[in-house]
Each structure stands twice: as structure tokens, then as C-alpha cells.
Design an enzyme around this catalytic site. Structure first.
Site, PDB file in Angstrom:
ATOM      1  N   LYS A 205      52.146  37.054  33.978  1.00  0.00           N
ATOM      2  CA  LYS A 205      52.554  35.663  33.751  1.00  0.00           C
ATOM      3  C   LYS A 205      53.590  35.596  32.632  1.00  0.00           C
ATOM      4  O   LYS A 205      54.632  34.988  32.774  1.00  0.00           O
ATOM      5  CB  LYS A 205      51.320  34.827  33.403  1.00  0.00           C
ATOM      6  CG  LYS A 205      51.625  33.374  33.155  1.00  0.00           C
ATOM      7  CD  LYS A 205      50.364  32.583  32.900  1.00  0.00           C
ATOM      8  CE  LYS A 205      50.734  31.185  32.408  1.00  0.00           C
ATOM      9  NZ  LYS A 205      49.579  30.348  32.155  1.00  0.00           N
ATOM     10  N   GLU A 211      50.353  46.384  27.862  1.00  0.00           N
ATOM     11  CA  GLU A 211      49.812  47.350  28.824  1.00  0.00           C
ATOM     12  C   GLU A 211      50.647  47.354  30.107  1.00  0.00           C
ATOM     13  O   GLU A 211      51.012  48.412  30.636  1.00  0.00           O
ATOM     14  CB  GLU A 211      48.359  46.998  29.190  1.00  0.00           C
ATOM     15  CG  GLU A 211      47.379  47.117  28.042  1.00  0.00           C
ATOM     16  CD  GLU A 211      47.133  45.792  27.339  1.00  0.00           C
ATOM     17  OE1 GLU A 211      48.092  45.023  27.156  1.00  0.00           O
ATOM     18  OE2 GLU A 211      45.972  45.536  26.972  1.00  0.00           O
ATOM     19  N   GLY A 265      46.030  32.446  33.749  1.00  0.00           N
ATOM     20  CA  GLY A 265      45.964  33.804  34.302  1.00  0.00           C
ATOM     21  C   GLY A 265      44.737  34.027  35.173  1.00  0.00           C
ATOM     22  O   GLY A 265      44.830  34.551  36.282  1.00  0.00           O
ATOM     23  N   ARG A 266      43.565  33.602  34.698  1.00  0.00           N
ATOM     24  CA  ARG A 266      42.330  33.866  35.454  1.00  0.00           C
ATOM     25  C   ARG A 266      42.141  32.892  36.612  1.00  0.00           C
ATOM     26  O   ARG A 266      41.137  32.955  37.313  1.00  0.00           O
ATOM     27  CB  ARG A 266      41.131  33.856  34.507  1.00  0.00           C
ATOM     28  CG  ARG A 266      41.030  32.622  33.625  1.00  0.00           C
ATOM     29  CD  ARG A 266      40.031  32.819  32.492  1.00  0.00           C
ATOM     30  NE  ARG A 266      40.014  31.702  31.553  1.00  0.00           N
ATOM     31  CZ  ARG A 266      40.861  31.550  30.535  1.00  0.00           C
ATOM     32  NH1 ARG A 266      41.806  32.438  30.325  1.00  0.00           N
ATOM     33  NH2 ARG A 266      40.774  30.517  29.725  1.00  0.00           N
ATOM     34  N   GLU A 351      36.156  34.486  29.636  1.00  0.00           N
ATOM     35  CA  GLU A 351      37.398  34.135  28.936  1.00  0.00           C
ATOM     36  C   GLU A 351      37.555  32.611  28.885  1.00  0.00           C
ATOM     37  O   GLU A 351      38.219  32.070  28.011  1.00  0.00           O
ATOM     38  CB  GLU A 351      38.615  34.790  29.616  1.00  0.00           C
ATOM     39  CG  GLU A 351      39.784  34.996  28.664  1.00  0.00           C
ATOM     40  CD  GLU A 351      40.954  35.766  29.273  1.00  0.00           C
ATOM     41  OE1 GLU A 351      41.535  35.288  30.260  1.00  0.00           O
ATOM     42  OE2 GLU A 351      41.305  36.843  28.757  1.00  0.00           O
ATOM     43  N   HIS A 382      18.429  50.296  42.143  1.00  0.00           N
ATOM     44  CA  HIS A 382      18.014  51.633  41.709  1.00  0.00           C
ATOM     45  C   HIS A 382      18.501  51.939  40.304  1.00  0.00           C
ATOM     46  O   HIS A 382      18.544  53.093  39.893  1.00  0.00           O
ATOM     47  CB  HIS A 382      18.492  52.671  42.724  1.00  0.00           C
ATOM     48  CG  HIS A 382      17.897  52.416  44.074  1.00  0.00           C
ATOM     49  ND1 HIS A 382      16.675  52.913  44.449  1.00  0.00           N
ATOM     50  CD2 HIS A 382      18.327  51.641  45.113  1.00  0.00           C
ATOM     51  CE1 HIS A 382      16.389  52.489  45.681  1.00  0.00           C
ATOM     52  NE2 HIS A 382      17.373  51.709  46.098  1.00  0.00           N
ATOM     53  N   LYS A 506      45.401  42.111  19.776  1.00  0.00           N
ATOM     54  CA  LYS A 506      46.790  42.474  20.125  1.00  0.00           C
ATOM     55  C   LYS A 506      47.610  42.665  18.855  1.00  0.00           C
ATOM     56  O   LYS A 506      48.373  43.626  18.729  1.00  0.00           O
ATOM     57  CB  LYS A 506      47.431  41.353  20.965  1.00  0.00           C
ATOM     58  CG  LYS A 506      46.871  41.206  22.367  1.00  0.00           C
ATOM     59  CD  LYS A 506      47.644  40.135  23.129  1.00  0.00           C
ATOM     60  CE  LYS A 506      46.980  39.782  24.429  1.00  0.00           C
ATOM     61  NZ  LYS A 506      47.606  38.663  25.142  1.00  0.00           N
TER      62      LYS A 506
HETATM   63  O1  F6P Z   1      43.839  39.097  28.063  1.00  0.00           O
HETATM   64  C1  F6P Z   1      44.520  37.923  27.856  1.00  0.00           C
HETATM   65  C2  F6P Z   1      45.403  37.548  28.979  1.00  0.00           C
HETATM   66  O2  F6P Z   1      46.312  36.644  28.471  1.00  0.00           O
HETATM   67  C3  F6P Z   1      44.676  36.976  30.189  1.00  0.00           C
HETATM   68  O3  F6P Z   1      44.329  35.654  30.051  1.00  0.00           O
HETATM   69  C4  F6P Z   1      45.680  37.227  31.256  1.00  0.00           C
HETATM   70  O4  F6P Z   1      45.105  37.094  32.507  1.00  0.00           O
HETATM   71  C5  F6P Z   1      46.093  38.636  30.916  1.00  0.00           C
HETATM   72  O5  F6P Z   1      46.122  38.656  29.499  1.00  0.00           O
HETATM   73  C6  F6P Z   1      47.410  39.094  31.474  1.00  0.00           C
HETATM   74  O6  F6P Z   1      48.485  38.315  31.012  1.00  0.00           O
HETATM   75  P1  F6P Z   1      49.881  38.381  31.716  1.00  0.00           P
HETATM   76  O7  F6P Z   1      49.724  37.949  33.124  1.00  0.00           O
HETATM   77  O8  F6P Z   1      50.751  37.445  30.932  1.00  0.00           O
HETATM   78  O9  F6P Z   1      50.389  39.791  31.621  1.00  0.00           O
END
Ligand code: F6P
Length: 543
Positions: A205, A211, A265-266, A351, A382, A506
Site C-alpha cells: 500500500k 521487508e 491493509g488488513r 491489529e 493431536h 520499525k
Molecule cells: O505491519 C503494519 C502494516 O502497516 C500493516 O497494517 C500492513 O498490512 C503491512 O504493514 C504492509 O504495509 P504495506 O502494504 O504498506 O507494505
């Protein structure tokens, strides 16, 4: 508003004082109509709430609480585009992502639905080209593997749905999902691939997530090492709200699929973030999934709370978490295809509602978001079901099960499925009704073993059933949980749509990375433990 000042809150506290007396055996014996009354049918979902430790009086007060905190008005405010995400000054309009053509949803006075459908059209055209082989890579070969690189909401929804809808996937194209910055994730995903037939979908987003950008850069290096820099245009597309960063990364914005800041995002799997899923299952199945979401949106918006499945699920969770002090909930899909569903729900729920400051800035004086966890049945039986049945903590559970097996054509599918379903029903039965010492003593004479083999029962669960796990049913399930989470957030007075709790880590990681890589002697000014950990790592790496 402080919900704990409401009249119904106090009434619920009184009920909770005698929670131990709410006995499922008694509730069932006293009320032959309980199952019928507490089983809701919504679209293709049947939601059995009868095995919950709620009396009619508790339910009435939970419904009264929902009314006192203005649940229905708050939902209307959300779907009408009010900026209910006040800490980020944003509207929250994931419901607009599944609004049909012709419906008007205004954000800042502008109808967003045409833009949603224009984007769905672009995604569909691209997905069709990849699926048909018309979109070819730099060497002219059709795409065989799509790798989605993203994390959190830009990973968990697409991968969960890709796994869930395995039966609907394209024959030639497979997807892989890379999220972890641990290089092993990307390496495992590309190790056996031919770059010439691989397409990367970089999903972020913000397009600033460390990452994802690190993985995307390494993926680009992997691809260009064999195909050259010009190949990027044919092998990289982006899904983002941030065209500037997409361009800065080196992806042509003609190959970018956008969405909007009003999609959290979620809550984004049905936006362009679902591109890899759409390539796998096709635009028609994706559209079918959206109709499933929409059916539950309409139910949530139009149904009185007493018959409103997501609202009641949310209220029952509030009852357990806040009033009865139960800290977690297990999500137990009796469906291998839903094996990533608990992970998906972890982000959605934790979240959203893992917060202790109310939307008005005041700290809460009550417990909020539960720990969500789970595994598919029958595997969990199990391992951790021992604790569910006989542990010292009561953990409510969600069972999810389908009438039809996923692979009906497989020889023996019915036999497998009957056994799976029998186990699902047996687990909720055992949790609810247990086995008394008297019942055990009918076959066990050793008094020591009688106590070990007794099951206390009275452990609550929801059972959600649908005829089959189709795209529409998956959309219904996700929307059911989205609105459950919404209900809980409204009652607790939280902003369920920000996530400030991910910020600090972060920032600190950015400060630490330089110290790990420093060529000289880094000036370590962290706490003593962090300084020692950094030193230990440096020495392990010979730095
Ligand atoms: O972990 C925090 C967060 O902002 C989530 O809410 C989001 O889904 C994820 O990181 C990934 O963010 P982006 O889509 O901006 O890379």
C-alpha cells in the site's frame, strides 16, 4: 464515549459475576428451542451460536449495549464514507470495494464506485492476458509462476484466499507468496524457477515497507542477472497507492494497479492487492467472491442486531473478553484449504483491536482484543486440543466446516470428508458437554483415572457451516469476521483502523541496522541488553 458508563455494561457485569453458573447442559435442557433460536442463516452461512454461555438475559443486555454505543449508526457512518479513522483522518471504505455498479458511495463528495470498477476492469484484463499466455516475458515465453511480494495485509489475504480456493486455480499458473525479510523466503520461492516464465507482483500500500522493498530489490537482481535490466517491464508489476515510490523503484506506473488510502491493509484483499489471486482464479471467480462479501455487508447494514450474525459474534466476544476475562479465542477450520485462515484473522482482529487507548484518547478500563490463534482440524486435536478440553483456562472456539469435500473427484473423498466432519462435530460436543465423573465411572473403576478422564465441558464454541468452500462463501466468511471485528471495536470505543503499535519497532530497527553493519566500533547507546545482543551478533559475524 466510555462504554463502561452505560446501563447495559453494569447489567453485564452483574451477569458475569455468576458466569460459573451459566451451564451449557442446563441451558440446553431448559430450552428445547435454543438451537433453532440461536442458529442464524446468512447467505450461504449457517452460524450456530447455541453452544455459547449466554442466557437470554445476557444476550438482551449485549444487544442493549450495542444500541447504547450506537453500533448501527457507526456502521452506517463507515459505509457512507465518514472519516471514522480519525487518527489518520481517513474514511474506511473497504465495503465500497464490493459495491456493484450503480451504487453510490461518496468519499469527500465523490462517488468512488466507478473508480473501483475501472480498476477491477484493468485487473481483469491483465489477469486474462497472463492466464491466456498473451502476456509474455522478455523471451516471449508465457508466465507460469506469479510471485506476490508483500507483507501483512499485502500478503495474508491473497495467500489465504489462494490456498482456500485451490480448486478454482488456473492449470498452468501457480502463485507463490514471499513476505518475510529472511532471505530464505525469497530463495525458497525462486530456487526452482525460470526467470523467463516468472512474474513478480510487488504489493505494498505504502511502497515504503522495508521487508517488501528489500525482497523486491533482491527479486529484481535475480531476474536481471539472467534476463537483463530491460526485462523488468515484462516481469514486474506493482500494486500500491503510492505511484511516486513505485516509479522510484523502477516499475513503470503503466504496470501499476492502484487503490486508495481508504482501504486499510488488513481490509484490502478484495482491492488490487488481490491481483495475484485474480490471476490464479480468474476475474469471474474473483467477482463471485466480491458478491459474497457484499451479501454480508448488506446483512450487517440492514439486519436488527438480535438477528445480525457479525454483530452477535462480536458482542459474544466482548462478553467473554471483557466481562468474563477470557483472554483468547481459537479459530479451527475443519478444512485444509483454510489452513492460512487463522493467520489471516490474527492480523484482522489483533491489529484492529489490540489497543488500550480509546478513540477519544482515554485509556480503557477494561480488557479489549483477544489473542486469536488456531490450526486446521483435525491436526489441532493431536496437539493443543488437550488444553482446550481439560486445561485450566476456558478458550472459546470457532469451528468452520463445509458440506462438500474440496476435491470431490478424488477417490475416497467422501470417506475422508465424513470423518473430518464427524471430528468437527465431536469436538464442539465434547467441549460443550464434557463427560462427568459419573459418566466416566460407568466404565472406569480406578478413582484416580476417573478424575483424569473427566471432561469439565461448558466450553463455548461457534460452528459456521456452508455447503461448500466457493469464492462467494470465502467472501462471506471474510466479511463476517470483518464486521465482527468492527462490532467489537465500536463497543470498546476503539479506532479499529489504525495500527500505531507497529511503528516503534520499525523506528528502532532502522537505528539498529546501522550498528550491525558498522565497519568500525559502533557507538552503542541502547539499553544494556540490546547493546549486548548487538555485540554478540557482530562477534558471530566476525565484525
Ligand atoms: O505491519 C503494519 C502494516 O502497516 C500493516 O497494517 C500492513 O498490512 C503491512 O504493514 C504492509 O504495509 P504495506 O502494504 O504498506 O507494505
Amino acid at each position: 464515549m466510555d462504554p463502561s458508563l452505560t446501563k447495559s455494561w453494569r447489567a453485564l457485569q452483574d451477569h458475569a459475576a455468576s458466569f460459573d453458573d451459566l451451564d451449557l447442559r442446563g441451558l440446553f435442557d431448559d430450552d428445547p428451542g435454543r438451537v433453532d433460536r440461536m442458529t442464524l442463516t446468512v447467505a450461504d452461512l449457517t452460524v450456530d451460536l447455541s453452544k455459547h454461555r449466554v442466557s437470554p438475559a445476557v444476550l438482551d443486555d449485549l444487544i442493549a449495549l450495542a444500541n447504547e454505543v450506537g453500533l448501527a449508526d457507526r456502521f452506517a457512518a463507515m459505509i457512507d464514507g465518514e472519516r471514522i479513522n480519525s487518527t489518520e483522518d481517513r474514511a474506511v471504505l473497504h465495503t465500497a470495494l464490493r459495491a456493484p455498479v450503480g451504487v453510490e458511495v461518496l468519499e469527500d463528495g465523490e462517488n468512488v464506485v466507478p473508480a473501483v470498477h475501472e480498476m477491477l476492469g484493468r485487473m481483469g484484463a491483465f489477469a486474462d492476458r497472463v492466464r491466456s499466455g498473451d502476456w509474455v516475458g522478455a523471451t516471449g515465453a508465457p508466465i507460469e509462476t506469479v510471485i506476490n511480494i508483500g507483507i501483512g495485509g499485502s500478503d495474508l489475504g491473497p495467500v489465504m484466499a489462494y490456498e482456500a480456493l485451490a480448486a478454482f486455480r488456473h492449470e498452468r499458473i501457480r502463485c507463490r507468496f514471499v513476505s518475510n525479510v529472511d532471505g530464505s523466503d525469497l530463495i525458497a520461492a525462486v530456487r526452482d524457477l525460470d526467470p523467463a516464465t516468472t512474474l513478480f507482483v510487488i504489493s505494498s500500500k505504502t511502497f515504503t515497507t522495508q521487508e517488501t522493498l528489500t525482497n523486491a530489490q533482491s527479486a529484481q537482481a535475480w531476474l536481471t542477472a539472467s534476463l537483463g535490466a530491460d526485462a523488468v517491464a515484462k516481469h514486474f508489476v506493482a500494486v500500491s497507492t503510492n505511484a511516486t515510490e513505485v516509479a522510484a523503484f523502477g516499475i513503470d506506473t503503466d504496470n501499476m494497479f492502484g487503490f486508495w488510502d481508504w482501504v486499510g491493509g488488513r481490509y484490502s484483499m478484495d482491492s488490487a492487492i488481490g491481483l495475484s489471486l485474480m490471476i490464479a482464479i480468474g476475474p469471474d471467480a474473483f467477482a463471485e467472491m466480491l458478491t459474497g462479501f457484499r451479501a454480508i455487508d448488506e446483512h450487517m447494514a440492514a439486519t436488527p442486531i438480535a438477528e445480525n450474525a457479525p454483530a452477535l459474534l462480536g458482542l459474544i466476544e466482548v462478553w467473554y473478553r471483557t466481562f468474563c476475562d477470557l483472554p483468547s479465542r481459537a479459530v479451527l477450520p475443519y478444512s485444509q484449504a483454510l489452513h492460512r485462515f487463522p493467520a489471516y484473522l490474527q492480523q484482522l482482529d489483533m491489529e484492529s483491536n489490540g489497543k488500550r487507548i480509546r478513540i477519544d484518547g482515554e485509556p480503557v478500563t477494561y480488557e479489549t482484543g483477544p489473542v486469536i490463534w488456531g490450526e486446521p482440524g483435525t491436526n489441532g486435536q493431536h496437539s493443543f486440543h488437550q488444553l482446550l478440553h481439560q486445561g485450566s483456562t476456558v478458550i472459546p472456539a470457532d469451528f468452520i466446516v463445509f458440506g462438500a469435500p474440496e476435491n470431490a473427484e478424488f477417490e475416497g473423498a467422501d470417506a475422508h470428508h465424513d470423518l473430518l466432519v464427524a471430528n468437527c462435530f465431536a469436538q464442539s460436543q465434547a467441549l460443550a458437554f464434557g463427560r462427568t465423573a459419573e459418566e466416566v465411572a460407568e466404565t472406569e473403576t480406578d478413582p484416580l483415572l476417573v478424575s483424569h478422564r473427566t471432561f469439565p465441558g461448558n466450553r463455548p464454541s461457534t460452528t459456521i457451516m456452508a455447503p461448500a468452500l466457493t469464492p462467494s462463501v470465502l467472501g462471506q466468511l471474510v466479511a463476517l469476521y470483518e464486521h465482527q471485528v468492527f462490532t467489537q471495536g465500536v463497543v470498546w470505543g476503539l479506532n479499529s483502523f489504525d495500527q500505531w503499535g507497529v511503528e516503534l519497532g520499525k523506528v528502532l530497527a532502522s537505528a539498529i541496522i546501522g550498528k550491525l553493519r558498522d565497519d568500525g566500533t559502533p557507538d552503542l547507546r541502547h539499553d544494556a541488553s540490546t547493546n549486548a545482543l548487538i555485540q554478540r551478533y557482530r562477534s558471530m559475524r566476525g565484525r
